[in-house]
Design an enzyme around this catalytic site. Structure first.
Site, PDB file in Angstrom:
ATOM      1  N   ASP A 114      37.292  37.801  43.992  1.00 20.28           N
ATOM      2  CA  ASP A 114      35.991  37.977  44.649  1.00 20.28           C
ATOM      3  C   ASP A 114      36.056  37.906  46.170  1.00 20.28           C
ATOM      4  OD1 ASP A 114      34.917  37.990  42.043  1.00 20.28           O
ATOM      5  OD2 ASP A 114      34.901  35.799  42.045  1.00 20.28           O
ATOM      6  N   LYS A 158      37.762  42.803  47.956  1.00 24.96           N
ATOM      7  CA  LYS A 158      38.835  43.824  47.972  1.00 24.96           C
ATOM      8  C   LYS A 158      38.276  45.232  47.834  1.00 24.96           C
ATOM      9  CE  LYS A 158      40.692  41.790  44.393  1.00 24.96           C
ATOM     10  NZ  LYS A 158      39.977  40.526  44.338  1.00 24.96           N
ATOM     11  N   GLY A 202      35.421  42.786  39.163  1.00 22.93           N
ATOM     12  CA  GLY A 202      34.153  43.405  39.551  1.00 22.93           C
ATOM     13  C   GLY A 202      34.246  43.735  41.026  1.00 22.93           C
ATOM     14  N   HIS A 203      34.532  44.985  41.339  1.00 23.03           N
ATOM     15  CA  HIS A 203      34.721  45.377  42.737  1.00 23.03           C
ATOM     16  C   HIS A 203      33.449  46.050  43.242  1.00 23.03           C
ATOM     17  CE1 HIS A 203      39.367  45.298  42.179  1.00 23.03           C
ATOM     18  NE2 HIS A 203      38.801  44.118  42.068  1.00 23.03           N
ATOM     19  N   GLN A 207      41.569  40.495  40.733  1.00 20.07           N
ATOM     20  CA  GLN A 207      41.618  39.034  40.805  1.00 20.07           C
ATOM     21  C   GLN A 207      42.297  38.594  42.114  1.00 20.07           C
ATOM     22  OE1 GLN A 207      42.658  40.412  37.448  1.00 20.07           O
ATOM     23  NE2 GLN A 207      40.447  40.441  37.328  1.00 20.07           N
TER      24      GLN A 207
END
Ligand code: IMP
Length: 415
Positions: A12, A15, A39-40, A216
């Site tokens: 988080d 990225k 979750g990007h 991650q």
């Protein structure tokens, strides 16, 4: 140019937005680890995209986006993201050898989280799917090309029967073998046209500009993180090489927030379960983009960042969310740990044992009140913010090459 983007904390870090920015200059974006647990988030103007599996390059027309053999594929999510890629005019190649996350993997993950000893996973079936990859079983994307291959993959060595028995052990009824085959088959039409050989593609594209996108963060790495409070893939530079067969890189960028967060269980030396933690959570909108869980928040931990630089193979840092710190009277940064009353050596591995017992030593910085969201150059930043960034660079011995001052594409200072 080969550029790798890795999370330098517990995930988080932002990225997705860094990949989005850098993908302007790259034709190929490759994802190498993780699955639907990631979750990007990418903001384009007023539109927010949260991508879980396909590389963040899919929102840029003309890019070729690769999902390597080490990415575990949740087919429902992939189908959704393929539709977005089509809308945006990008190309996607999914590696034939990549594993499929089956509904039974999610059920096992959920059942284990319900049982005592859960670590707070995202319940996306990640651990159970990688277990099967390591034990050389399970369905691969390439099997979706025929019903016969799907059936063989599900039954070889008693695979289905074993999974169904495991689920019964947890009091959960597994779907029937025929239901599972039909489920896999129902995705063939959308997945099969995208199948390819990502390693061969990269080998042929050796002179092109490629971005490798990590999921991650290094502190969640299966081996180098605080096991068992980790994810089940490799989040370091080694993860790129081990899965995509590429060994030479020009830049290895570690993305870190100007503070730190963690979701799920596990040790967190600089966690602030107080007003400061609440300030960071509220100002930084620190709620999981995959699960919606409130993130645990704390002060930037430079001991952990220095460790991530070493075990992750980083060559530079990009700092996100510096704007979130505006308005704090004092900003603390962890510059050392003591363990059993003694200073911890710089080269120690940050295992669960160490992190659970580490007492952080803080350096206190004066805060700033200015809103940073309009800053576009280093000179625009208040001196107190520049001092903070300079200290990070000195401590870890790497340059901070970009600074995020807001979520939008343009809210980034490049140095
Ligand atoms: P899993 O990857 O779902 O098995 O979860 C293992 C641990 O990694 C849990 O603590 C999760 O909260 C954490 N985790 C997995 N993916 C992410 C991510 O993308 N961001 C932050 N934490 C994650």
């Amino acid at each position: 140019m080969r550029t790798v983007i890795l999370g330098a904390q517990w995930g988080d870090e932002g990225k997705g937005r860094v990949v989005d920015n850098l993908s302007q200059d790259a034709r190929i974006v490759a994802r190498f680890n993780g699955g639907g647990n990631a979750g990007h988030t990418i903001w384009i103007g007023e539109i927010k995209h949260i991508l879980h599996i396909l590389p963040s390059g899919i929102v840029r027309a003309g890019t070729v986006n690769l999902c390597g053999p080490g990415v575990v594929h949740d087919l429902e999510v992939v189908r959704r993201e393929l539709a977005l890629s089509r809308e945006c005019g990008s190309t996607v190649i999914l590696d034939r050898s990549a594993p499929v996350v089956l509904p039974i993997h999610k059920s096992i993950d959920e059942a284990r989280e319900r049982a005592s000893g859960g670590i707070g996973t995202t319940k996306r079936g990640i651990g159970p799917c990688y277990e099967d990859l390591a034990s050389r079983r399970g369905v691969k994307l390439g099997h979706l090309t025929s019903r016969k291959k799907i059936r063989r993959a599900l039954t070889r060595g008693g695979y289905y029967a074993e999974k169904a028995a495991l689920l019964r052990h947890y009091g959960v009824e597994a779907p029937s073998l025929e239901e599972l085959i039909a489920w896999c088959e129902s995705f063939a039409g959308v997945i099969v046209p995208h199948l390819g050989d990502t390693r061969a593609y990269l080998a042929r594209a050796s002179t092109e500009s490629v971005l490798f996108e990590g999921a991650q963060g290094i502190l969640l790495d299966l081996i180098n993180g605080s096991h068992p409070f980790v994810t089940s893939s490799h989040c370091t530079l080694g993860g790129v090489s081990a899965t995509l067969g590429v060994y030479e890189f020009d830049r290895v960028i570690g993305v870190t927030k100007a503070y730190i967060t963690r979701v799920g269980g596990g040790p967190f030396p600089t966690e602030q379960e107080n007003g400061d933690g609440e300030f960071l959570r509220a100002r930084g909108h620190e709620f999981g983009s995959t699960t919606g869980r409130p993130r645990r928040c704390g002060w930037l931990d430079l001991v952990a960042l220095r460790y991530a630089v070493r075990v992750g193979g980083l060559t530079e840092i990009m700092l996100t969310k510096l704007d979130v710190l505006s308005g704090l009277d004092e900003i603390k940064v962890c510059v050392g740990y003591t363990l059993h009353g003694e200073p911890l050596g710089e080269d120690e591995t940050l295992t669960r044992y160490v992190l659970e017992r580490a007492e952080p030593v803080y350096k206190v910085f004066r805060g700033w009140t200015e809103d940073l969201s309009e800053c576009r150059s280093w000179e625009d930043l208040p001196e107190a913010a520049r001092e903070y960034v300079r200290f990070i660079e000195e401590y870890i011995g790497l340059s901070v090459t970009a600074i995020g001052v807001g979520p939008e594409r343009s809210q980034m200072i490049w140095r």
